[in-house]
Design a protein around this motif. Structure first.
Motif, PDB file in Angstrom:
ATOM      1  N   ALA A  47       0.977  -1.191  -0.046  1.00  0.00           N
ATOM      2  CA  ALA A  47       0.048   0.028  -0.008  1.00  0.00           C
ATOM      3  C   ALA A  47       0.963   1.318  -0.023  1.00  0.00           C
ATOM      4  O   ALA A  47       1.682   1.206   0.718  1.00  0.00           O
ATOM      5  N   ASP A  48       0.518   2.013  -1.049  1.00  0.00           N
ATOM      6  CA  ASP A  48       1.486   3.400  -1.059  1.00  0.00           C
ATOM      7  C   ASP A  48       0.562   4.506  -0.477  1.00  0.00           C
ATOM      8  O   ASP A  48      -0.331   4.944  -1.018  1.00  0.00           O
ATOM      9  N   ALA A  49       1.176   5.121   0.494  1.00  0.00           N
ATOM     10  CA  ALA A  49       0.332   6.378   1.095  1.00  0.00           C
ATOM     11  C   ALA A  49       0.822   7.536   0.519  1.00  0.00           C
ATOM     12  O   ALA A  49       0.050   8.743   0.849  1.00  0.00           O
ATOM     13  N   GLY A  55       5.063   1.264  -2.245  1.00  0.00           N
ATOM     14  CA  GLY A  55       4.498   0.989  -1.051  1.00  0.00           C
ATOM     15  C   GLY A  55       5.408   1.358   0.225  1.00  0.00           C
ATOM     16  O   GLY A  55       6.754   1.460  -0.092  1.00  0.00           O
ATOM     17  N   GLY A  59       1.454   3.375   4.325  1.00  0.00           N
ATOM     18  CA  GLY A  59       0.422   2.534   3.559  1.00  0.00           C
ATOM     19  C   GLY A  59       0.133   1.384   4.458  1.00  0.00           C
ATOM     20  O   GLY A  59      -1.153   1.075   4.554  1.00  0.00           O
ATOM     21  N   ARG A  63      -3.621   0.104   6.509  1.00  0.00           N
ATOM     22  CA  ARG A  63      -4.298  -1.167   6.254  1.00  0.00           C
ATOM     23  C   ARG A  63      -4.338  -2.242   7.663  1.00  0.00           C
ATOM     24  O   ARG A  63      -4.811  -3.414   7.361  1.00  0.00           O
ATOM     25  N   GLN A 390       0.760 -11.732   1.326  1.00  0.00           N
ATOM     26  CA  GLN A 390      -0.185 -10.799   0.873  1.00  0.00           C
ATOM     27  C   GLN A 390      -0.924 -11.047  -0.307  1.00  0.00           C
ATOM     28  O   GLN A 390      -0.406 -11.265  -1.428  1.00  0.00           O
ATOM     29  N   TRP A 448      -6.425  -4.103  -4.097  1.00  0.00           N
ATOM     30  CA  TRP A 448      -7.589  -3.589  -3.207  1.00  0.00           C
ATOM     31  C   TRP A 448      -8.988  -3.314  -3.834  1.00  0.00           C
ATOM     32  O   TRP A 448      -9.987  -3.535  -3.278  1.00  0.00           O
ATOM     33  N   PHE A 456      -3.688   0.649  -4.697  1.00  0.00           N
ATOM     34  CA  PHE A 456      -2.649   0.674  -4.224  1.00  0.00           C
ATOM     35  C   PHE A 456      -1.818   1.754  -4.262  1.00  0.00           C
ATOM     36  O   PHE A 456      -1.123   2.364  -3.402  1.00  0.00           O
ATOM     37  N   THR A 457      -1.843   2.745  -5.383  1.00  0.00           N
ATOM     38  CA  THR A 457      -1.297   3.974  -5.325  1.00  0.00           C
ATOM     39  C   THR A 457      -1.905   5.014  -6.288  1.00  0.00           C
ATOM     40  O   THR A 457      -2.535   4.813  -7.084  1.00  0.00           O
TER      41      THR A 457
END
Length: 581
Positions: A47-49, A55, A59, A63, A390, A448, A456-457
């Motif tokens: 996960a990329d915040a 990622g 991120g 989650r 994952q 997701w 993801f991003t």
């Protein structure tokens, strides 16, 4: 134990009070990981915040509620340390910081605290067989022949014939030795040339590693997954022998047990808390594993072995052989049996280095849900600690990029270059092997939702998203009539609440059957039976006598198809867990 059912709005009833023994009754107060489940995150792809396409820790932190809902006990982070990223973080240049691409130590501390608030432990990746060639230790080591850190790595003069010191090959193609022009000697690297191997025979190396580990534990982490840890001990008679060593076999030397016992004494012994140690150990046997995981010896809690994920390899991992179910069943049962009295198993079918399990062992099109849940049931009902990678919990599949230019993994890229340029193999056939076995299959971004970059991003992902994310994603799976995620939830709950799942004895049934995967787990008068048809074709009744005889009056606990009479024909990829009277 009442039935666990699957519906669009899941009704997952409590298994209730088991008639089996408690963990304490089974002989000892069992550690948390005997009834726990570990989830592996590959941080670049989870996960990329911040929208940079990679990622990061923020991120992952965003989650945590998802992971808590899944029910996991621990989160294993693949490397997040500063790295030049030649091997996606497994080439580390600073063991005690966070790579800016993932965040910083303050962000790590937030992740650690918020995970702990949700009852989730954090397990770090420990990569100490090798460092990056940019690590200050190696920069000093290669500076001259008399530097105090020269002996922190494996240096050797050229062989008498002027070539490499021995015939060892790198896991990423080519010789395992690279010549340093400054000093005129070769350094050893069992992996990429940018990953020089540490010399664990030097006590200063060992002391520096143990000090680093202690500082991470003082920070609050809950254990370590130890990358190729058995390779820290080298067979020095092959390095320094009169003739070059040949390819093949393991470089592991007999010093490994002394090193791990010393590590345990220096890092874990006497430290409060129940920390997890799992050693990745290519090439070891069950006899080795009994020694490594015997609690009385003080080495590691469990290991990752590779026998079962090598059964479909030909001359190389990219030379794919058809799945052989009897061989797979018998191999996994061999590990169950040999570690039954002493030691402990880790349970996995995929990770960051392996293809997606539903593509490799199942049917990732027509029967994706059924085969994903079949293998989940088969794996989680064995004795050991399950590891979820994952996306496994929603049935993510392999990817098939059209060009080698779309891939990022150094192993796949080096293999393709060597096979095409040096061995003149057909590009299409080489790419087919990468499609099947390449590590990027596991590293495409987490799916997701159905938005262009799968949630993801907001930027351009470092590795392209699998095009099938529009249909296979967390949002779609959790809202569907048949949810892989909910099936995993049920399996995790079973392990938490049922001593027989956590600690029961294992017995394989019908080992030579080409479709049927069946076994029992027993503890304190309670017996569970797994019956699975690992094939696209139905398995007609009557079922083999060894299974059919157990199904009379059996109570269904969990299954991936609607209920039918025990002993009826098994539908394609049907898997059911029963409790026997």
């Amino acid at each position: 134990m009442t039935e666990i059912t699957e519906t669009a709005t899941p009704l997952i009833e409590s298994p209730g009070t088991s008639s089996g023994a408690s963990p304490a009754d089974a002989g000892t107060a069992a550690p948390w990981w005997t009834s726990g489940v570990v989830y592996q995150v590959y941080p670049r792809s989870f996960a990329d915040a911040d929208g940079d396409g990679i990622g990061d820790l923020a991120g992952i932190r965003g989650r945590l509620d998802y992971l808590a809902e899944l029910g996991i006990d621990a989160l294993w982070l693949s490397p997040v340390y500063p790295s030049p990223q030649h091997d996606n973080g497994y080439d580390i240049k600073d063991y005690e910081d966070i790579d800016p691409v993932f965040g910083d130590l303050a962000e790590f501390d937030l992740l650690l605290a918020e995970a702990h608030d949700r009852g989730i432990k954090i397990v770090m990746d420990l990569v100490v067989n090798h460092t990056s060639d940019e690590h200050p230790w190696f920069v000093e080591s290669k500076s001259n022949l008399t530097n105090p850190k020269r002996d922190w790595y494996w240096w050797r003069a050229p062989h008498a014939d002027g070539g490499v010191p021995n015939g060892w090959r790198s896991a990423f193609s080519g010789p395992a030795w690279t010549l340093d022009d400054t000093t005129g000697e070769y350094y050893l690297h069992l992996f990429a040339k940018q990953q020089p191997d540490l010399n664990w025979e030097n006590p200063d190396v060992r002391a520096a590693v143990y000090a680093m580990m202690n500082r991470w534990l003082d920070r609050g982490v809950d254990g370590f997954r130890m990358d190729v840890i058995n390779f820290i001990a080298k067979r020095t008679e092959l390095i320094d022998g009169p003739m070059p060593a040949t390819d093949g076999g393991s470089p592991m030397g007999p010093q490994i047990h002394a090193y791990l016992q010393e590590m345990h004494a220096a890092v874990f012994a006497g430290r409060p808390g129940d920390h997890l140690t799992v050693g990745e150990m290519p090439g070891v046997s069950t006899a080795d594993a009994v020694l490594f995981t015997d609690p009385a010896r003080g080495e590691v809690d469990m290991i990752f072995q590779f026998e079962h994920v090598g059964l479909d390899h030909g001359d190389t991992k990219f030379d794919v052989r058809p799945r052989n179910l009897p061989a797979l069943k018998q191999n996994l049962a061999h590990w169950q049996t040999d570690l039954a009295e002493t030691g402990w198993n880790s349970l996995y079918l995929n990770n960051h280095d392996q293809p997606r399990l539903v593509s490799r062992f199942g049917n990732d099109t027509t029967y994706r849900y059924e085969s994903a849940t079949l293998w989940a049931l088969v794996l989680h009902l064995q004795r050991g600690t399950p590891y979820i990678y994952q996306g496994e919990e929603i049935g993510m599949t392999n990817v098939r990029f059209d060009s080698i230019a779309d891939y990022r993994d150094i192993e796949s890229l080096n293999h393709y270059r060597e096979a095409v340029e040096e061995f003149d193999l057909a590009p299409a056939s080489v790419l087919a092997g990468v499609h099947a076995m390449g590590r990027d299959n596991a590293r495409t971004p987490m799916q997701w939702d159905a938005t262009p970059n799968s949630g993801f991003t907001t930027g351009t992902p470092w590795l392209a998203v699998n095009p099938n994310h529009t249909g296979i994603n967390v949002a779609a799976d959790r809202s569907g009539e048949r949810s892989v995620f909910r099936f995993y939830q049920a399996l995790i709950r079973l392990r938490h609440e049922s001593p027989v799942v956590a600690l029961g004895d294992f017995s394989l049934l019908e080992p030579d059957h080409e479709q049927l995967y069946a076994f029992t787990r027993s503890l304190g008068g309670e017996t569970l039976l797994v019956v699975a048809n690992a094939a696209d074709a139905p398995l007609a009744a009557p079922l083999p006598a060894a299974v059919a005889g157990l199904l009379a009056n059996a109570e269904r606990v969990l299954g991936n198809y609607p209920r039918q009479s025990p002993g009826a024909s098994l539908r394609p990829w049907e898997a059911t867990l029963y409790r026997l009277p």
